[in-house]
Write an enzyme that holds these catalytic residues in place. Structure first.
Site, mmCIF file in Angstrom:
data_model
loop_
_atom_site.group_PDB
_atom_site.id
_atom_site.type_symbol
_atom_site.label_atom_id
_atom_site.label_comp_id
_atom_site.label_asym_id
_atom_site.label_seq_id
_atom_site.Cartn_x
_atom_site.Cartn_y
_atom_site.Cartn_z
ATOM 1 C CG ASN A 5 -8.835 -12.427 -10.601
ATOM 2 O OD1 ASN A 5 -8.585 -11.531 -9.199
ATOM 3 N ND2 ASN A 5 -8.525 -13.496 -9.609
ATOM 4 C CB ALA A 31 7.149 -6.895 -2.821
ATOM 5 C CE1 TYR A 32 -0.944 -9.006 -4.150
ATOM 6 C CE2 TYR A 32 -1.903 -6.740 -2.998
ATOM 7 C CZ TYR A 32 -2.015 -7.856 -4.167
ATOM 8 O OH TYR A 32 -3.544 -7.818 -4.593
ATOM 9 C CB VAL A 55 5.983 -1.344 -5.333
ATOM 10 C CG1 VAL A 55 6.575 -0.907 -6.280
ATOM 11 C CG2 VAL A 55 6.029 -0.057 -4.104
#
Length: 303
Positions: free
Chosen positions: A121, A223-224, A226
């Site tokens: 997680n 970025a997150y 991808v």
């Protein structure tokens, strides 16, 4: 053959938010799961977090949790589950290795250095967009999550759960291959067959950002997103490996939904317990052998 003395689960990034809710709901739902051997086999859950003070505070909150007390879920109240804190910083490879080494040699769970459930997680979401943000985000969310998978899979293969070992990677709807990607990039993600393929594709995004050509090459300034597309593709590749090896480890990934957490700055329409529903279902539920899929709202969803 007699059942093992205990089952063992590990949840990363579990000191707050969805991770903490996953630990709580594993304890609540475990007794009715097949993994519990008709409610006779105890469960040891490792709540992991990088910060010791926050991890121990999270553990204390669960020990005082009204829902767990009412259900008599914890061993201290006569239940099946014991929760322990262990330090794990997913951004540091040596921390991942230390956890793997501890689990490999540990006999405190009675499981002979094995794992039955892993829920990856932990992750980060940084503000802004530049080469440094991309580098840091991909390192933690994709590269080191992949390293964690590689370290924990051998322990899951040792599970004595009779084919019920589970690996669950928490990804995000932001990583779905929709209009944020060019058709060419989306096709490249769907065409990946191995973890090496995914490594190369995610690496090409980082390189494109560094040279300032990512937009013209069809990548988003995200970025997150991808990093989470990479996790989904990596999950599919690892599931393929485990299926071909006949290991019995079911590998899936999921989006918990738009959950009210620190990461979403309190926005969202789901509580953390609602967000934990799909990860916990993939960890404990009857999936009919389904693996390598991307799930949301307790159902397989097109990625």
């Amino acid at each position: 053959m007699a059942p093992p003395a205990s089952r063992t689960a590990l949840v990363t990034g579990a000191n707050k938010g969805i991770g903490l809710a996953i630990v709580r709901n594993l304890a609540l739902q475990y007794p009715s799961s097949t993994l519990s051997h008709n409610g006779t086999v105890p469960l040891l859950i490792y709540l992991t977090a990088r910060d010791q003070a926050r991890g121990e505070a999270a553990l204390a909150s669960l020990e005082a949790d009204a829902s767990l007390k009412k259900a008599k879920a914890l061993a201290r109240d006569g239940g099946l589950s014991t929760i322990k804190y262990r330090a794990l910083d997913i951004s540091k490879e040596d921390s991942i290795q230390a956890m793997s080494d501890f689990l490999s040699s540990s006999e405190e769970d009675g499981g002979g250095g094995s794992l039955d459930v892993v829920v990856n997680n932990a992750g980060i979401a940084l503000q802004g967009f530049d080469a440094d943000v991309v580098r840091t985000t991909l390192h933690t969310n994709y590269t080191n999550t992949t390293i964690a998978v590689r370290k924990f899979i051998p322990l899951l293969r040792r599970s004595r759960s009779g084919g019920h070992a589970r690996l669950v990677n928490v990804t995000s709807m932001s990583g779905e291959l929709n209009s944020k990607y060019s058709p060419q990039i989306a096709s490249k993600f769907r065409a990946t067959k191995s973890v090496a393929d995914v490594d190369a594709l995610v690496g090409s995004f980082k390189t494109a950002v560094e040279r300032g050509t990512h937009k013209e090459e069809g990548w988003p300034s995200a970025a997150y997103a991808v990093s989470k597309s990479g996790v989904t593709a990596m999950t599919r590749a690892v599931a393929k490996e485990e299926m071909e090896a006949g290991s019995g480890v079911l590998v899936n990934c999921c989006c918990p939904g738009w959950v009210k957490t620190d990461m979403t700055k309190g926005s969202g329409y789901k509580s953390v317990d609602q967000g934990a529903m799909t990860p916990v279902m993939l960890a404990l539920g009857e999936l009919g052998g389904v693996e390598g899929e991307y799930w949301q709202h307790e159902k397989v969803k097109r990625w």
